[in-house]
Design an enzyme around this catalytic site. Structure first.
Site, PDB file in Angstrom:
ATOM      1  N   SER A 101       0.830  -1.192   0.000  1.00  0.00           N
ATOM      2  CA  SER A 101       0.000   0.000   0.000  1.00  0.00           C
ATOM      3  C   SER A 101       0.880   1.264   0.000  1.00  0.00           C
ATOM      4  O   SER A 101       1.673   1.461  -0.912  1.00  0.00           O
ATOM      5  CB  SER A 101      -0.953  -0.030   1.192  1.00  0.00           C
ATOM      6  OG  SER A 101      -1.955   0.939   1.072  1.00  0.00           O
ATOM      7  N   ASP A 197     -10.105  -4.978  -3.858  1.00  0.00           N
ATOM      8  CA  ASP A 197      -9.478  -3.954  -3.022  1.00  0.00           C
ATOM      9  C   ASP A 197     -10.296  -2.667  -3.103  1.00  0.00           C
ATOM     10  O   ASP A 197     -10.449  -2.094  -4.173  1.00  0.00           O
ATOM     11  CB  ASP A 197      -8.046  -3.717  -3.523  1.00  0.00           C
ATOM     12  CG  ASP A 197      -7.213  -2.862  -2.594  1.00  0.00           C
ATOM     13  OD1 ASP A 197      -7.798  -2.016  -1.882  1.00  0.00           O
ATOM     14  OD2 ASP A 197      -5.987  -3.015  -2.586  1.00  0.00           O
ATOM     15  N   HIS A 227      -7.758  -5.558   0.146  1.00  0.00           N
ATOM     16  CA  HIS A 227      -6.572  -4.735   0.359  1.00  0.00           C
ATOM     17  C   HIS A 227      -5.580  -5.382   1.328  1.00  0.00           C
ATOM     18  O   HIS A 227      -4.375  -5.154   1.218  1.00  0.00           O
ATOM     19  CB  HIS A 227      -6.977  -3.349   0.871  1.00  0.00           C
ATOM     20  CG  HIS A 227      -5.861  -2.358   0.902  1.00  0.00           C
ATOM     21  ND1 HIS A 227      -5.192  -1.956  -0.240  1.00  0.00           N
ATOM     22  CD2 HIS A 227      -5.259  -1.697   1.929  1.00  0.00           C
ATOM     23  CE1 HIS A 227      -4.257  -1.083   0.075  1.00  0.00           C
ATOM     24  NE2 HIS A 227      -4.270  -0.914   1.385  1.00  0.00           N
TER      25      HIS A 227
END
Length: 251
Positions: A101, A197, A227
């Site tokens: 991320s 996600d 995610h």
């Protein structure tokens, strides 16, 4: 589990970390926004590295986990400095960053500061430029005005308590954007992205793939993965991506 060690950075930040000794290249896990080094992926990769006899580093950015400072004080540039400083002080030789991320953005920033040491990269739901393309682009005029006048706003999170997003984070993020100018990744890159996600879109992953210049860059889309990307099959895909990049770097 052993207690973490601490590194006092030249910028006055005290960073908590776990360093596993082993064969290089060193694998460093770069976590996401408000995550810490005790997350599923970080701990799993440390166990994988130990079993494989690999050098591995996981740490908390300032304002995260067990490191000094508060989240609200920090910004993308601060965490980029943390990443560079701890690697520069505690490690030598080739590095393979694994960025999750926001950590994917950090890995890309690291590639600019430490280009002579990076031999490959793995990203998981990488979120480059999210302060501008995610937060700022989605803010209403009222939210933008609030940031300008009050210096921060609170936004909800799907995964934890609300985030406090500061004007400093937005302004600093604009100075660290990587998708607006050439992004040269002169090494193999493997990008992993879940189709379910809700925090980072597939379009972001495709944009990064199309924008970066790399001799060997691939994107794997995983149907229905979210995610977190931290169930058993997803963790196995991360392991495989690391092993593939290590093999390419050694060939």
């Amino acid at each position: 589990m052993s207690d973490p060690k601490h590194f006092d950075s030249p910028r006055g930040r005290r960073l908590a970390y776990h360093l596993t000794l082993g064969a290089g290249p060193l694998i460093v896990f770069l976590g996401g926004l408000k995550s810490d080094m005790e997350g599923t992926k970080a701990v799993h990769l440390e166990a994988w590295a130990r079993q494989s006899g690999r050098a591995f580093l996981r740490f908390d950015y300032s304002g995260h986990g067990l490191s000094s400072g508060t989240f609200e004080e920090g910004c993308i540039g601060d965490w980029s400095e943390d990443t560079f400083d701890i690697l520069n002080a505690l490690t030598t030789g080739p590095v393979l960053p694994v960025g999750s991320s926001m950590g994917g953005w950090q890995a890309l920033l690291l590639s600019r500061r430490m280009s002579d040491r990076i031999i490959g990269m793995v990203t998981i739901a990488a979120a480059p430029d999210f302060t501008e393309d995610g937060y700022w682009a989605s803010f209403s005029e009222a939210q933008k005005a609030q940031i300008e006048t009050e210096g921060q706003i609170e936004i909800p999170s799907d995964y934890m308590e609300p985030y406090i997003i500061t004007r400093r984070m937005i302004e600093d993020g604009r100075e660290k954007l990587v998708l607006r100018k050439p992004l040269v990744l002169d090494f193999p890159v493997r990008c992993l992205q879940g189709t379910a996600d809700t925090a980072v879109s597939m379009q972001t992953a495709i944009r990064l793939l199309e924008h970066a210049q790399s001799p060997d860059m691939r994107l794997l889309l995983v149907k229905d993965a979210d995610h977190r990307f931290s169930d058993g099959p997803c963790l196995g895909l991360i392991d495989s991506a690391i092993e593939e990049v290590l093999a390419l770097a050694a060939s």
